[in-house]
Design a protein around this motif. Sequence first.
Motif, PDB file in Angstrom:
ATOM      1  N   LYS A 140      -8.230  31.348  15.351  1.00 60.31           N
ATOM      2  CA  LYS A 140      -6.962  30.729  14.946  1.00 60.31           C
ATOM      3  C   LYS A 140      -6.839  29.291  15.445  1.00 60.31           C
ATOM      4  O   LYS A 140      -6.328  28.417  14.735  1.00 60.31           O
ATOM      5  N   ALA A 141      -7.307  29.036  16.644  1.00 60.40           N
ATOM      6  CA  ALA A 141      -7.109  27.700  17.218  1.00 60.40           C
ATOM      7  C   ALA A 141      -8.040  27.470  18.397  1.00 60.40           C
ATOM      8  O   ALA A 141      -8.546  28.420  18.999  1.00 60.40           O
ATOM      9  N   ASN A 142      -8.235  26.196  18.702  1.00 62.94           N
ATOM     10  CA  ASN A 142      -8.941  25.784  19.906  1.00 62.94           C
ATOM     11  C   ASN A 142      -7.913  25.090  20.799  1.00 62.94           C
ATOM     12  O   ASN A 142      -7.463  23.983  20.505  1.00 62.94           O
ATOM     13  N   ALA A 143      -7.526  25.763  21.866  1.00 60.81           N
ATOM     14  CA  ALA A 143      -6.463  25.249  22.727  1.00 60.81           C
ATOM     15  C   ALA A 143      -6.984  24.426  23.898  1.00 60.81           C
ATOM     16  O   ALA A 143      -6.219  24.119  24.813  1.00 60.81           O
ATOM     17  N   CYS A 144      -8.256  24.046  23.880  1.00 62.15           N
ATOM     18  CA  CYS A 144      -8.822  23.297  25.007  1.00 62.15           C
ATOM     19  C   CYS A 144      -8.057  22.010  25.329  1.00 62.15           C
ATOM     20  O   CYS A 144      -7.829  21.719  26.511  1.00 62.15           O
ATOM     21  N   PRO A 145      -7.655  21.214  24.323  1.00 67.62           N
ATOM     22  CA  PRO A 145      -6.886  20.014  24.676  1.00 67.62           C
ATOM     23  C   PRO A 145      -5.598  20.338  25.422  1.00 67.62           C
ATOM     24  O   PRO A 145      -5.223  19.637  26.372  1.00 67.62           O
ATOM     25  N   MET A 146      -4.928  21.416  25.033  1.00 65.61           N
ATOM     26  CA  MET A 146      -3.691  21.797  25.700  1.00 65.61           C
ATOM     27  C   MET A 146      -3.961  22.320  27.113  1.00 65.61           C
ATOM     28  O   MET A 146      -3.157  22.116  28.029  1.00 65.61           O
ATOM     29  N   VAL A 147      -5.115  22.973  27.300  1.00 63.92           N
ATOM     30  CA  VAL A 147      -5.488  23.438  28.630  1.00 63.92           C
ATOM     31  C   VAL A 147      -5.692  22.242  29.562  1.00 63.92           C
ATOM     32  O   VAL A 147      -5.263  22.257  30.722  1.00 63.92           O
ATOM     33  N   CYS A 148      -6.328  21.193  29.056  1.00 66.16           N
ATOM     34  CA  CYS A 148      -6.500  19.966  29.845  1.00 66.16           C
ATOM     35  C   CYS A 148      -5.144  19.383  30.216  1.00 66.16           C
ATOM     36  O   CYS A 148      -4.940  18.927  31.356  1.00 66.16           O
ATOM     37  N   ARG A 149      -4.224  19.416  29.288  1.00 69.64           N
ATOM     38  CA  ARG A 149      -2.887  18.883  29.543  1.00 69.64           C
ATOM     39  C   ARG A 149      -2.179  19.710  30.618  1.00 69.64           C
ATOM     40  O   ARG A 149      -1.501  19.164  31.499  1.00 69.64           O
ATOM     41  N   LEU A 150      -2.327  21.027  30.564  1.00 70.22           N
ATOM     42  CA  LEU A 150      -1.729  21.881  31.582  1.00 70.22           C
ATOM     43  C   LEU A 150      -2.264  21.538  32.970  1.00 70.22           C
ATOM     44  O   LEU A 150      -1.488  21.370  33.927  1.00 70.22           O
ATOM     45  N   ALA A 151      -3.589  21.449  33.079  1.00 69.31           N
ATOM     46  CA  ALA A 151      -4.192  21.153  34.379  1.00 69.31           C
ATOM     47  C   ALA A 151      -3.737  19.799  34.900  1.00 69.31           C
ATOM     48  O   ALA A 151      -3.451  19.631  36.095  1.00 69.31           O
ATOM     49  N   TRP A 152      -3.659  18.820  33.983  1.00 70.44           N
ATOM     50  CA  TRP A 152      -3.242  17.482  34.401  1.00 70.44           C
ATOM     51  C   TRP A 152      -1.779  17.452  34.815  1.00 70.44           C
ATOM     52  O   TRP A 152      -1.407  16.892  35.845  1.00 70.44           O
ATOM     53  N   HIS A 153      -0.907  18.088  34.034  1.00 69.94           N
ATOM     54  CA  HIS A 153       0.517  18.056  34.356  1.00 69.94           C
ATOM     55  C   HIS A 153       0.820  18.839  35.629  1.00 69.94           C
ATOM     56  O   HIS A 153       1.777  18.518  36.341  1.00 69.94           O
ATOM     57  N   ALA A 154       0.019  19.872  35.895  1.00 76.12           N
ATOM     58  CA  ALA A 154       0.197  20.605  37.146  1.00 76.12           C
ATOM     59  C   ALA A 154      -0.215  19.754  38.339  1.00 76.12           C
ATOM     60  O   ALA A 154       0.316  19.909  39.444  1.00 76.12           O
ATOM     61  N   ASP A 194      -1.494  22.488  43.840  1.00 75.81           N
ATOM     62  CA  ASP A 194      -1.348  23.572  44.798  1.00 75.81           C
ATOM     63  C   ASP A 194       0.062  24.139  44.724  1.00 75.81           C
ATOM     64  O   ASP A 194       1.044  23.406  44.827  1.00 75.81           O
ATOM     65  N   GLY A 195       0.157  25.434  44.532  1.00 71.86           N
ATOM     66  CA  GLY A 195       1.463  26.080  44.423  1.00 71.86           C
ATOM     67  C   GLY A 195       1.796  26.585  43.037  1.00 71.86           C
ATOM     68  O   GLY A 195       2.615  27.475  42.862  1.00 71.86           O
ATOM     69  N   ALA A 196       1.168  25.985  42.008  1.00 68.97           N
ATOM     70  CA  ALA A 196       1.455  26.366  40.610  1.00 68.97           C
ATOM     71  C   ALA A 196       2.948  26.439  40.358  1.00 68.97           C
ATOM     72  O   ALA A 196       3.470  27.401  39.780  1.00 68.97           O
ATOM     73  N   THR A 197       3.658  25.397  40.773  1.00 68.18           N
ATOM     74  CA  THR A 197       5.114  25.429  40.705  1.00 68.18           C
ATOM     75  C   THR A 197       5.669  25.259  39.297  1.00 68.18           C
ATOM     76  O   THR A 197       6.879  25.399  39.096  1.00 68.18           O
ATOM     77  N   MET A 198       4.799  24.991  38.313  1.00 69.74           N
ATOM     78  CA  MET A 198       5.281  24.938  36.933  1.00 69.74           C
ATOM     79  C   MET A 198       5.715  26.320  36.433  1.00 69.74           C
ATOM     80  O   MET A 198       6.297  26.447  35.370  1.00 69.74           O
ATOM     81  N   ARG A 199       5.478  27.340  37.205  1.00 68.87           N
ATOM     82  CA  ARG A 199       5.955  28.674  36.841  1.00 68.87           C
ATOM     83  C   ARG A 199       7.462  28.789  36.986  1.00 68.87           C
ATOM     84  O   ARG A 199       8.073  29.724  36.464  1.00 68.87           O
TER      85      ARG A 199
END
Length: 221
Positions: free
Chosen positions: A30-44, A58-63
């Motif tokens: 259905k999709a390749n979400a790799c670009p969004m995964v990079c964005r998640l890691a960067w924004h975290a 550290d902390g994964a506070t975006m939860r």
Amino acid sequence: MASSEGRTKPSEVNVDALKSEIRAAVITRKANACPMVCRLAWHASGTYDQRDGSGGSDGATMRFERERTDPANAGLSIVRDLLHPVKVAHPEISYADLWALAGVSAIEFLGGPSVPVKLGRKDMPDGSTCPMNGRLPDASQGAQHLRDVFYRMGFQDRDIVALSGAHTLGRCHKVAAGLTDLGQQTLSALTTTISKTSCALSGRRASGTAPCNMKTHPANS
């Protein structure tokens, strides 16, 4: 199992097996979400402040609500949800490490280099350490704003250009990033300006290289 404070025990993690499950979760028919995964890691990570050690991955506070609802993080719930089953299957790793590992794995899945990542991050039990909104780069605020944000983390102009290059992955989606492709072009123009300025200010060339310009600047190599 992860420790009581939610910290990964690296000796218990089979990184290769985990990367295989990350790949299966984010790359589907259905999709390749790799670009969004990079964005998640960067924004975290991009909320880090070297002055007091606050923010960062550290902390994964975006939860938690305060960081999760930061407008800059719009749309990232999609990829957090994609990675959630991997976390459930692997309680030995923290969300913080999972997001970091997924980010560098996504680069590799897209044909980039294998980027080393150290494990050992913890998950905070609540949102008390969430950074205030506004720490992430905002392309609409100009080049000086980008410098202020990246310098806060200990980076320099070369790092700004190199890291901002990740915006060439995927596309901007209004519903997710709050930007259109025009916004992406604006960010590209800003980083080009920073790169040119850095060249002009340095007035130097590395031994054995051509004079500094947009093709030979280290940030573009």
